[in-house]
Design an enzyme around this catalytic site. Structure first.
Site, PDB file in Angstrom:
ATOM      1  N   HIS A 252     -26.232  28.110  -2.828  1.00  0.00           N
ATOM      2  CA  HIS A 252     -27.023  28.176  -2.148  1.00  0.00           C
ATOM      3  C   HIS A 252     -27.576  29.700  -1.889  1.00  0.00           C
ATOM      4  O   HIS A 252     -28.836  30.051  -1.767  1.00  0.00           O
ATOM      5  CB  HIS A 252     -26.509  27.461  -0.702  1.00  0.00           C
ATOM      6  CG  HIS A 252     -27.655  27.449   0.342  1.00  0.00           C
ATOM      7  ND1 HIS A 252     -28.761  26.594   0.359  1.00  0.00           N
ATOM      8  CD2 HIS A 252     -27.866  28.135   1.455  1.00  0.00           C
ATOM      9  CE1 HIS A 252     -29.462  26.815   1.134  1.00  0.00           C
ATOM     10  NE2 HIS A 252     -29.374  27.568   2.102  1.00  0.00           N
TER      11      HIS A 252
ATOM     12  N   ASP B 218     -24.037  30.646   9.608  1.00  0.00           N
ATOM     13  CA  ASP B 218     -25.407  30.280   9.290  1.00  0.00           C
ATOM     14  C   ASP B 218     -26.550  31.292   9.988  1.00  0.00           C
ATOM     15  O   ASP B 218     -26.682  30.999  11.159  1.00  0.00           O
ATOM     16  CB  ASP B 218     -25.927  28.955   9.504  1.00  0.00           C
ATOM     17  CG  ASP B 218     -27.054  28.491   8.643  1.00  0.00           C
ATOM     18  OD1 ASP B 218     -27.869  29.340   8.385  1.00  0.00           O
ATOM     19  OD2 ASP B 218     -27.377  27.176   8.356  1.00  0.00           O
TER      20      ASP B 218
HETATM   21  C1  HEM Z   1     -28.849  21.834   5.996  1.00  0.00           C
HETATM   22  C2  HEM Z   1     -29.808  22.865   5.107  1.00  0.00           C
HETATM   23  C3  HEM Z   1     -28.968  24.404   5.005  1.00  0.00           C
HETATM   24  C4  HEM Z   1     -27.750  24.679   5.089  1.00  0.00           C
HETATM   25  C5  HEM Z   1     -26.553  24.067   5.493  1.00  0.00           C
HETATM   26  C6  HEM Z   1     -27.668  26.095   4.805  1.00  0.00           C
HETATM   27  C7  HEM Z   1     -26.865  26.957   4.968  1.00  0.00           C
HETATM   28  C8  HEM Z   1     -26.890  28.437   4.629  1.00  0.00           C
HETATM   29  C9  HEM Z   1     -25.783  29.208   4.538  1.00  0.00           C
HETATM   30  C10 HEM Z   1     -24.342  28.757   5.095  1.00  0.00           C
HETATM   31  C11 HEM Z   1     -26.210  30.491   4.403  1.00  0.00           C
HETATM   32  C12 HEM Z   1     -25.221  31.612   4.001  1.00  0.00           C
HETATM   33  C13 HEM Z   1     -25.212  32.459   5.346  1.00  0.00           C
HETATM   34  C14 HEM Z   1     -26.417  33.159   5.706  1.00  0.00           C
HETATM   35  O1  HEM Z   1     -27.075  34.362   5.246  1.00  0.00           O
HETATM   36  O2  HEM Z   1     -27.061  32.743   6.776  1.00  0.00           O
HETATM   37  C15 HEM Z   1     -27.459  30.364   3.925  1.00  0.00           C
HETATM   38  C16 HEM Z   1     -28.418  31.213   3.645  1.00  0.00           C
HETATM   39  C17 HEM Z   1     -29.657  31.207   3.368  1.00  0.00           C
HETATM   40  N1  HEM Z   1     -30.419  30.124   3.404  1.00  0.00           N
HETATM   41 FE1  HEM Z   1     -29.667  28.119   4.006  1.00  0.00          FE
HETATM   42  N2  HEM Z   1     -28.993  26.396   4.358  1.00  0.00           N
HETATM   43  C18 HEM Z   1     -29.904  25.200   4.599  1.00  0.00           C
HETATM   44  C19 HEM Z   1     -31.378  25.118   4.306  1.00  0.00           C
HETATM   45  C20 HEM Z   1     -31.867  26.200   4.003  1.00  0.00           C
HETATM   46  C21 HEM Z   1     -33.517  25.929   3.620  1.00  0.00           C
HETATM   47  C22 HEM Z   1     -34.263  24.768   3.499  1.00  0.00           C
HETATM   48  C23 HEM Z   1     -33.817  27.262   3.359  1.00  0.00           C
HETATM   49  C24 HEM Z   1     -35.371  27.661   3.077  1.00  0.00           C
HETATM   50  C25 HEM Z   1     -35.937  27.311   1.840  1.00  0.00           C
HETATM   51  C26 HEM Z   1     -32.698  28.158   3.360  1.00  0.00           C
HETATM   52  C27 HEM Z   1     -32.974  29.449   3.125  1.00  0.00           C
HETATM   53  C28 HEM Z   1     -31.693  30.345   3.091  1.00  0.00           C
HETATM   54  C29 HEM Z   1     -31.854  31.583   3.066  1.00  0.00           C
HETATM   55  C30 HEM Z   1     -33.196  32.474   2.803  1.00  0.00           C
HETATM   56  C31 HEM Z   1     -30.420  32.296   3.275  1.00  0.00           C
HETATM   57  C32 HEM Z   1     -30.217  33.798   2.995  1.00  0.00           C
HETATM   58  C33 HEM Z   1     -29.896  34.198   1.585  1.00  0.00           C
HETATM   59  C34 HEM Z   1     -29.654  35.745   1.667  1.00  0.00           C
HETATM   60  O3  HEM Z   1     -30.480  36.336   2.055  1.00  0.00           O
HETATM   61  O4  HEM Z   1     -28.378  36.030   1.040  1.00  0.00           O
HETATM   62  N3  HEM Z   1     -31.717  27.304   3.726  1.00  0.00           N
HETATM   63  N4  HEM Z   1     -27.895  29.059   4.324  1.00  0.00           N
END
Ligand code: HEM
Length: 404
Positions: free
Chosen positions: A319, A231
């Protein structure tokens, strides 16, 4: 590249900004930036490259993270193993009295944080094991900014409610937000106590506090969250930070906005799903974080790639599709989230993201709240937003530019 149907924006324009653009550049910011020591720059550079997993010499063993500088260190210093967030309110009084109290609190926080993070902290409990490597940030909340007519970015406001939110006001919001990051809990416990004492004696009222931690993470690699996935992979690089994280040139160019969400995760429920299902929900492989369309962790997820049967390789509800910068004109937020553990029934993510335009969070969360495959396994329990102040110059105080 096909246009994403749901959001017809240019592929990579500058982020739409809600921060007020001041026509005349404040030369002070640039002068200040130039005047900061080379050592701090070098350290910041190493921290930045470490953040993106590129080869970088680890920060010098034992070196303190400089507190003074144009920008607060707690935003882009490479993520440290533990965090403590503290929120305070200020008494509701007249504007003049409120401003005076705020000045006093910010002065006290500046002194406390500068001392605690220095090479020679005056509290003996911080002086035993080398430097603390403390990095910190202080921000002001929207209600306080409005009440005291502070010079914050135009449009800086409370976040709207999102579908499914179950927010506990006692765990979120606040007039002042402090985030501490360090290598160990000892440092955080001691500094949190010092911060609490300093803020209270200057007139602030404690509102909530929350601790968090990272998975063990080798330098240059990405931490994992409690679902077991890396993450923080797709974070902006230093040039993108200038465009999307720090304020636009002008009065707010050394500030940013922090969005905090305390998100409870159904860790057991998610773990019970088949592994390939979990990977399709995220859009990346669990083991190495590689996007389902790529071969290396830092490959950009290709949200347009299709299987022979016409379905998307990264599913419609994945996601990384719903959070893709391609749906937001290329805009990126800097995520620096931590896990939390408040008992077996209450574990999850302290989502911490920095961005110039908090509207970006709103757009992404609007999509996630209703369509994210992860949504049934998540519950947003607390929320806060803060304007992270520009850094304090040597001899100056945080918030010196709030009053103009
Ligand atoms: C417990 C809640 C969440 C979990 C478990 C989670 C998990 C992840 C994971 C595993 C990734 C892919 C790896 C990475 O690029 O970091 C990711 C990407 C991302 N997440 Fe989350 N996330 C959560 C909540 C959120 C929230 C609330 C937002 C914004 C409203 C968010 C925005 C993003 C963004 C912007 C990316 C990168 C997308 C990209 O550029 O490819 N996430 N998240």
């Amino acid at each position: 590249m096909p246009a994403e149907p749901e959001n017809a924006q240019d592929p990579l324009p500058p982020a739409a900004t809600v921060l007020g653009r001041r026509g005349a550049l404040l030369a002070a910011g640039a002068v200040l930036a130039a005047g900061i020591g080379a050592a701090a720059d070098e350290l910041a550079h190493k921290e930045l490259t470490a953040r993106h997993g590129r080869s970088a010499a680890p920060p010098p063993e034992g070196a303190a993270v400089p507190f003074h500088g144009p920008r607060q260190a707690g935003v882009t210093t490479s993520q440290q193993p533990a965090t403590q967030l503290l929120a305070f309110d200020l008494p509701q009084t007249t504007v003049a009295a409120g401003r005076q109290t705020l000045r006093g609190v910010l002065d006290a926080l500046t002194r406390t944080l500068a001392d605690a993070g220095s090479e020679a902290p005056s509290d003996l409990r911080l002086a035993g094991g080398g430097t603390t490597r403390l990095s910190s940030l202080v921000g002001v909340g929207p209600a306080l900014a409005t009440r005291l007519s502070l010079d914050v970015p135009a449009g800086f406001a409370e976040l709207p409610a999102f579908p499914g939110d179950r927010l506990d006001p006692a765990r979120g919001g606040g007039d002042l937000l402090v985030q501490l990051c360090a290598a160990d809990r000892w440092t955080l416990t001691v500094v949190a106590e010092l911060v609490g004492t300093a803020a209270r004696s200057a007139g602030a009222l404690p509102r909530w506090t929350q601790s968090g931690f990272l998975s063990p993470t080798a330098p240059g690699t990405t931490p994992r969250n409690l679902f077991g996935f890396k993450d923080g992979t797709a974070n902006p690089d230093a040039a993108q930070d200038e465009q999307f994280v720090w304020g636009p040139p002008g009065a707010h160019q050394n500030g940013t906005v922090l969005v905090y969400r305390r998100i409870r995760m159904d860790v057991a429920g998610f773990a019970a799903l088949p592994g390939d299902r979990r990977e399709r929900m995220i859009g990346r492989r669990a083991g190495d974080g590689v996007p389902l369309t790529g071969t290396a962790e830092h490959d950009d997820p290709d949200i347009y790639a299709k299987n022979p049967d016409g379905s998307y390789v990264i599913p419609a509800d994945a996601h990384v599709r719903l959070t893709s910068p391609r749906l937001d004109g290329g805009a990126r937020m800097l995520r620096r989230s931590y896990s939390y553990d408040d008992g077996p029934a209450d574990r999850g993510l302290l989502f911490c993201a920095f961005m110039r335009d908090p509207g970006q969070f709103v757009r992404v969360q609007d999509r996630l709240a209703t369509r994210d495959a992860l949504a049934p396994f998540l519950q947003h329990q607390a929320s806060a937003v803060a304007y992270v102040l520009p850094g304090a110059a040597d001899g100056g105080s945080l918030g010196d530019r709030l009053w103009t």
